[in-house]
Design an enzyme around this catalytic site. Structure first.
Site, PDB file in Angstrom:
ATOM      1  N   SER A 155      -9.379  -2.810  -2.833  1.00 59.04           N
ATOM      2  CA  SER A 155      -9.071  -3.369  -1.518  1.00 59.04           C
ATOM      3  C   SER A 155      -7.784  -4.192  -1.550  1.00 59.04           C
ATOM      4  CB  SER A 155     -10.242  -4.215  -0.998  1.00 59.04           C
ATOM      5  OG  SER A 155     -10.469  -5.338  -1.831  1.00 59.04           O
ATOM      6  N   TYR A 156      -7.525  -4.861  -2.660  1.00 60.90           N
ATOM      7  CA  TYR A 156      -6.281  -5.619  -2.809  1.00 60.90           C
ATOM      8  C   TYR A 156      -5.086  -4.679  -2.752  1.00 60.90           C
ATOM      9  CZ  TYR A 156      -2.634  -8.415  -5.088  1.00 60.90           C
ATOM     10  OH  TYR A 156      -1.461  -9.064  -5.388  1.00 60.90           O
ATOM     11  N   ALA A 157      -5.143  -3.592  -3.529  1.00 63.66           N
ATOM     12  CA  ALA A 157      -4.035  -2.641  -3.545  1.00 63.66           C
ATOM     13  C   ALA A 157      -3.842  -1.988  -2.183  1.00 63.66           C
ATOM     14  CB  ALA A 157      -4.277  -1.583  -4.621  1.00 63.66           C
TER      15      ALA A 157
END
Length: 249
Positions: A155-157
């Site tokens: 989700s960060y990427a």
């Protein structure tokens, strides 16, 4: 140095880590820096104090990102101190603790996008009437959006990937105003975001990912941002700049 003499910069998430290093570097080169923070007022004051002790100029402003009206609050605070902008650095971001997609909740997913993608989108939108022609926008992304997939950071990427698209699209839109828009994509950087992780075998393994044999420092990133914020980068726009110490080689 007077590279940025007479210029005003805003760095989001500048109270610590990479953001603090960027703020200090821009101020060292002559910029007056707006030090944005979300919660840690003391850390922001420390950043401002460090800049002023070194002979620079800075002021702190608070806006909790990822909440309704965040961009509006940020610019209202900025406008109380300055009448225009030359450099915008979208640095603020958060990480999720997630072993993989099966562990990501909707709440976590929406929260990380709210801070890492939605907030910089609207901060940038509201910056444009304030940003002088010939200005600079630098977005801090991650090497994870290109060629270094890590399931625990999905989700960060993904949220940073949205920032990459913002860079390329705005670079084309703002070119007639001589405003450049670029992305800086760090690898593992030794900040408190990784507190407690960069030790022992973990540190040795992460250091081995780079042919340089170490993890990055906030200053490694700040120096690259300073180049993209300067007139030396006037013919560079829409670029995704790997600052992972060669990890993607």
């Amino acid at each position: 140095m007077n590279t940025f003499h007479g210029k005003t910069a805003l760095v989001t998430g500048a109270s610590r880590g990479i953001g603090r290093a960027i703020a200090r570097r821009l101020a060292r080169d002559g910029a007056r820096v707006a030090v944005h923070y979300g919660r840690n007022e003391q850390a922001a004051k420390e950043t401002v104090a460090a800049i002023e002790t070194a002979g620079g100029h800075a002021f702190a402003l608070r806006a909790q990102l990822g909440t309704p009206g965040d961009a509006e609050r940020l610019w209202a605070a900025f406008d109380a101190h300055a009448d225009g902008l030359d450099i915008l650095v979208n640095n603020a971001g958060i990480l999720n603790e997630e072993p993989g997609i099966e562990h990501v909740t909707r709440e976590q997913f929406e929260r990380i996008f709210a801070v890492n993608a939605t907030a910089p989108f609207f901060i940038t939108k509201l910056a444009l009437p304030r940003l002088r022609d010939g200005g600079r926008i630098v977005n801090i992304s991650t090497m994870l959006t290109r060629g270094s997939a890590m399931p625990p950071s999905i989700s960060y990427a993904m949220s940073k990937g949205a920032l990459d698209v913002l860079t390329s699209t705005l670079a084309k839109q703002l070119a007639p105003r001589a405003i450049t828009v670029n992305t800086v994509a760090p690898g593992v950087i030794d900040t408190d975001m990784h507190e407690g992780r960069l030790v022992g075998d973990a540190l040795a393994w992460l250091s081995s990912l780079s042919p340089m044999g170490r993890v990055g420092t906030p200053e490694d990133v700040a120096d690259v941002v300073a180049f993209l914020a300067s007139d030396d980068s006037r013919w560079v726009t829409g670029h995704w700049l790997d600052t992972s110490g060669g990890t993607l080689l």
